[in-house]
Scaffold this active site. Structure first.
Site, PDB file in Angstrom:
ATOM      1  N   ASN A  10      27.770 -29.362  16.066  1.00 30.93           N
ATOM      2  CA  ASN A  10      26.526 -29.108  15.341  1.00 30.93           C
ATOM      3  C   ASN A  10      26.505 -30.060  14.150  1.00 30.93           C
ATOM      4  O   ASN A  10      27.079 -29.774  13.107  1.00 30.93           O
ATOM      5  CB  ASN A  10      26.511 -27.639  14.900  1.00 30.93           C
ATOM      6  CG  ASN A  10      25.261 -27.265  14.113  1.00 30.93           C
ATOM      7  OD1 ASN A  10      24.494 -28.139  13.701  1.00 30.93           O
ATOM      8  ND2 ASN A  10      25.071 -25.984  13.882  1.00 30.93           N
ATOM      9  N   ARG A  94      24.171 -29.592  19.444  1.00 32.21           N
ATOM     10  CA  ARG A  94      22.915 -29.079  18.915  1.00 32.21           C
ATOM     11  C   ARG A  94      22.017 -30.271  18.608  1.00 32.21           C
ATOM     12  O   ARG A  94      22.413 -31.179  17.871  1.00 32.21           O
ATOM     13  CB  ARG A  94      23.162 -28.289  17.630  1.00 32.21           C
ATOM     14  CG  ARG A  94      21.864 -27.833  16.980  1.00 32.21           C
ATOM     15  CD  ARG A  94      22.092 -27.199  15.623  1.00 32.21           C
ATOM     16  NE  ARG A  94      20.840 -26.740  15.044  1.00 32.21           N
ATOM     17  CZ  ARG A  94      20.599 -26.667  13.738  1.00 32.21           C
ATOM     18  NH1 ARG A  94      21.533 -27.022  12.870  1.00 32.21           N
ATOM     19  NH2 ARG A  94      19.434 -26.242  13.297  1.00 32.21           N
ATOM     20  N   HIS A 183      15.606 -23.761  14.873  1.00 30.86           N
ATOM     21  CA  HIS A 183      16.598 -22.677  14.899  1.00 30.86           C
ATOM     22  C   HIS A 183      16.453 -21.828  16.167  1.00 30.86           C
ATOM     23  O   HIS A 183      16.849 -20.670  16.196  1.00 30.86           O
ATOM     24  CB  HIS A 183      16.458 -21.732  13.677  1.00 30.86           C
ATOM     25  CG  HIS A 183      16.757 -22.368  12.363  1.00 30.86           C
ATOM     26  ND1 HIS A 183      15.980 -22.134  11.241  1.00 30.86           N
ATOM     27  CD2 HIS A 183      17.745 -23.207  11.968  1.00 30.86           C
ATOM     28  CE1 HIS A 183      16.478 -22.814  10.220  1.00 30.86           C
ATOM     29  NE2 HIS A 183      17.541 -23.482  10.629  1.00 30.86           N
ATOM     30  N   ARG A 244      14.115 -26.799   0.591  1.00 28.50           N
ATOM     31  CA  ARG A 244      12.779 -27.147   1.115  1.00 28.50           C
ATOM     32  C   ARG A 244      11.728 -26.155   0.628  1.00 28.50           C
ATOM     33  O   ARG A 244      11.994 -24.956   0.541  1.00 28.50           O
ATOM     34  CB  ARG A 244      12.790 -27.147   2.651  1.00 28.50           C
ATOM     35  CG  ARG A 244      13.667 -28.221   3.239  1.00 28.50           C
ATOM     36  CD  ARG A 244      13.804 -28.104   4.751  1.00 28.50           C
ATOM     37  NE  ARG A 244      15.209 -28.240   5.134  1.00 28.50           N
ATOM     38  CZ  ARG A 244      15.741 -27.810   6.268  1.00 28.50           C
ATOM     39  NH1 ARG A 244      14.986 -27.217   7.169  1.00 28.50           N
ATOM     40  NH2 ARG A 244      17.018 -27.962   6.510  1.00 28.50           N
ATOM     41  N   GLU A 387      25.279 -19.626  17.018  1.00 27.57           N
ATOM     42  CA  GLU A 387      24.647 -20.776  17.670  1.00 27.57           C
ATOM     43  C   GLU A 387      25.660 -21.520  18.542  1.00 27.57           C
ATOM     44  O   GLU A 387      25.315 -22.006  19.618  1.00 27.57           O
ATOM     45  CB  GLU A 387      24.072 -21.721  16.606  1.00 27.57           C
ATOM     46  CG  GLU A 387      22.837 -21.161  15.914  1.00 27.57           C
ATOM     47  CD  GLU A 387      22.500 -21.901  14.622  1.00 27.57           C
ATOM     48  OE1 GLU A 387      23.200 -21.671  13.611  1.00 27.57           O
ATOM     49  OE2 GLU A 387      21.558 -22.700  14.611  1.00 27.57           O
TER      50      GLU A 387
HETATM   51  C1  UVW Z   1      16.214 -27.005  11.631  1.00 23.61           C
HETATM   52  C2  UVW Z   1      16.976 -26.648  10.414  1.00 23.61           C
HETATM   53  O1  UVW Z   1      16.409 -26.327   9.393  1.00 23.61           O
HETATM   54  O2  UVW Z   1      18.309 -26.637  10.534  1.00 23.61           O
HETATM   55  P1  UVW Z   1      19.364 -26.311   9.368  1.00 23.61           P
HETATM   56  O3  UVW Z   1      19.095 -24.919   8.940  1.00 23.61           O
HETATM   57  O4  UVW Z   1      20.695 -26.470  10.059  1.00 23.61           O
HETATM   58  O5  UVW Z   1      19.115 -27.319   8.280  1.00 23.61           O
HETATM   59 MG    MG Z   2      22.446 -23.127  10.287  1.00 25.85          MG
END
Ligand code: UVW
Ligand code: MG
Ligand code: ADP
Length: 401
Positions: A10, A94, A183, A244, A387
């Protein structure tokens, strides 16, 4: 005897998580993590589980994902579990963005690699790292099947009404602009595990899954199929995340360009890496935020409140989308560990049949468990995601035997 082991990789933007599993009984032989790739203080943590050995830690500069994977390969070799082992059946990767092309786990060839590469603009933080992981693993074991398991796959069942943005259809089609969701491996695994916890078949239950890690997303799952999810074209939409922003008026971007004089790349970095919890209070780790909240820190309190407000809105929205909800499942780093987040997200929703029992919510465990009081209409659950196991299972189903 044919090989039965699967290595799962991953590769995140600055980390590689890995697990080696024996698929005869899904047992873990080794697991580990390389963090802070590209920094002076990269760190590798490796635990050989099969041999019962001690966890080994190593810190120092690891320049890129290729170097990280080579370091992982060396650690595995020390336990006799190296990538050259004849018992290795496949490597499962992944891959975050599979666009509309990939709805199933896929054996990787040059054409698949090219398609993952073509999708980089819509997953700039993730797909490049995934590609490096695949290329390095292929170079180390060119003879071995490598399988891509896509974050987007589980969401391809979303109806067009949920997957489409309300923008000009021609423009959307030309640039393949739609909501893909991410996810998915986790949402699939957790929604199934939640049904199991309730003693029901996945087809019988409607579940709201809240995957709250550094990246965070919610999904509405009806009878085992995803009908809506909070991430969109990219993993930027939806919930407030570690770094984010999640949802906001797209006009913020025009404003920052016209009035703030910022470039496209600067705004991209702002919204993906300097927003969310870290932008609001300087910390993206929920443990640290809770510690500050408990000390009366107002900035951390507001960040927490914004995070919870957004989460609650999605619970309400997906309740309406599903019509009937059997369970709300919390998962990933924050969802599995942060009891104050679970309590606050569900607070005040008693009229919807949702509540959290304080004592049950305080229990710490790696097992799936209910945290709602007996006799509430909707089960509230903590369901640890896995996962890596899900990727290994899908990989082995495709190439094993
Ligand atoms: C798609 C995504 O946000 O993955 P991660 O949570 O691993 O940054
Ligand atoms: Mg994660
Ligand atoms: N005990 C804890 N209490 C609160 N939050 C936690 C705890 N342990 C981990 N977390 C949160 O989980 C986050 C990481 O979740 P994880 O699912 O591992 O994320 P990712 O896979 O996106 O890197 C951390 O940023 C941290 O905020």
């Amino acid at each position: 005897m044919s090989p039965t082991r699967v290595l799962v990789l991953n590769s995140g933007s600055s980390s590689v998580k890995y697990q080696l599993l024996d698929m005869r009984d899904s047992s873990r032989l080794a697991m580990g993590l390389v963090e802070r790739i590209g920094e002076e203080t990269s760190r590798l943590r490796h635990t050989p589980l099969g041999t019962g050995g001690e966890t080994r830690e190593w810190s120092g500069p690891i320049a890129d994902h290729e170097a990280a994977l080579k370091a992982v390969s060396e650690e595995l070799a020390k336990d006799g579990l190296g990538l050259d082992s004849p018992e290795l059946a496949a490597i499962g990767h992944r891959v975050v963005h599979g666009g509309k092309s990939f709805t199933e786990p896929t054996v990787i060839d040059d054409a698949v690699l090219a398609e993952i590469e073509r999708l980089i603009p819509v997953a700039p933080l993730h797909n490049p790292a995934n590609l490096t992981g695949i290329r390095t693993a292929r170079a180390l074991r060119p003879d071995l099947p490598q399988v891509a398991v896509f974050d987007t796959a589980f969401h391809t069942t979303m109806p067009e009404s949920a997957a489409r943005y309300a923008i000009d259809v021609k423009t959307a089609d030309e640039h393949r602009i739609r909501r893909y969701g991410f996810h998915g491996t986790s949402h699939a695994y957790v929604s199934r595990a939640t049904a199991e916890l309730l003693g029901k078949a996945p087809e019988e239950v409607n579940v709201i899954v809240l995957h709250l890690g550094n990246g965070a997303s919610a999904s509405a799952v009806r009878g085992g199929r995803c009908v809506d999810t909070s991430m969109g074209l990219t993993p930027l939409e939806g919930l407030v995340m570690g770094t984010r922003s999640g949802d906001m008026d797209p006009a913020v971007i025009f404003h920052l360009m016209r009035v703030g004089g910022m470039s496209t790349d600067e705004i991209d970095t702002l919204l993906n890496k300097k927003s969310g919890l870290i932008g609001l209070c300087g910390d993206n780790d929920m443990r640290e935020i809770r510690r500050r909240v408990d000390e009366g820190d107002e900035e951390a309190q507001l960040a927490f409140d914004i995070y919870i407000h957004r989460l609650k809105k999605y619970i309400g929205a997906y309740y309406a989308v599903l019509g009937r909800v059997d369970a709300v499942a919390f998962t990933a780093g924050v969802g599995e560990n942060a009891s104050p987040v679970r309590e606050a997200a569900v607070a005040g929703l008693e009229e919807l049949g949702l509540a959290v029992d304080r004592e049950l919510n305080a229990v710490r465990s790696d097992e799936p468990r209910l945290i709602s009081p007996a006799r509430t209409r909707v089960a509230v659950a903590v369901v640890p995601t896995d996962e890596e196991l899900e990727i290994a299972t899908q990989t082995y189903a495709l190439v094993g035997r």
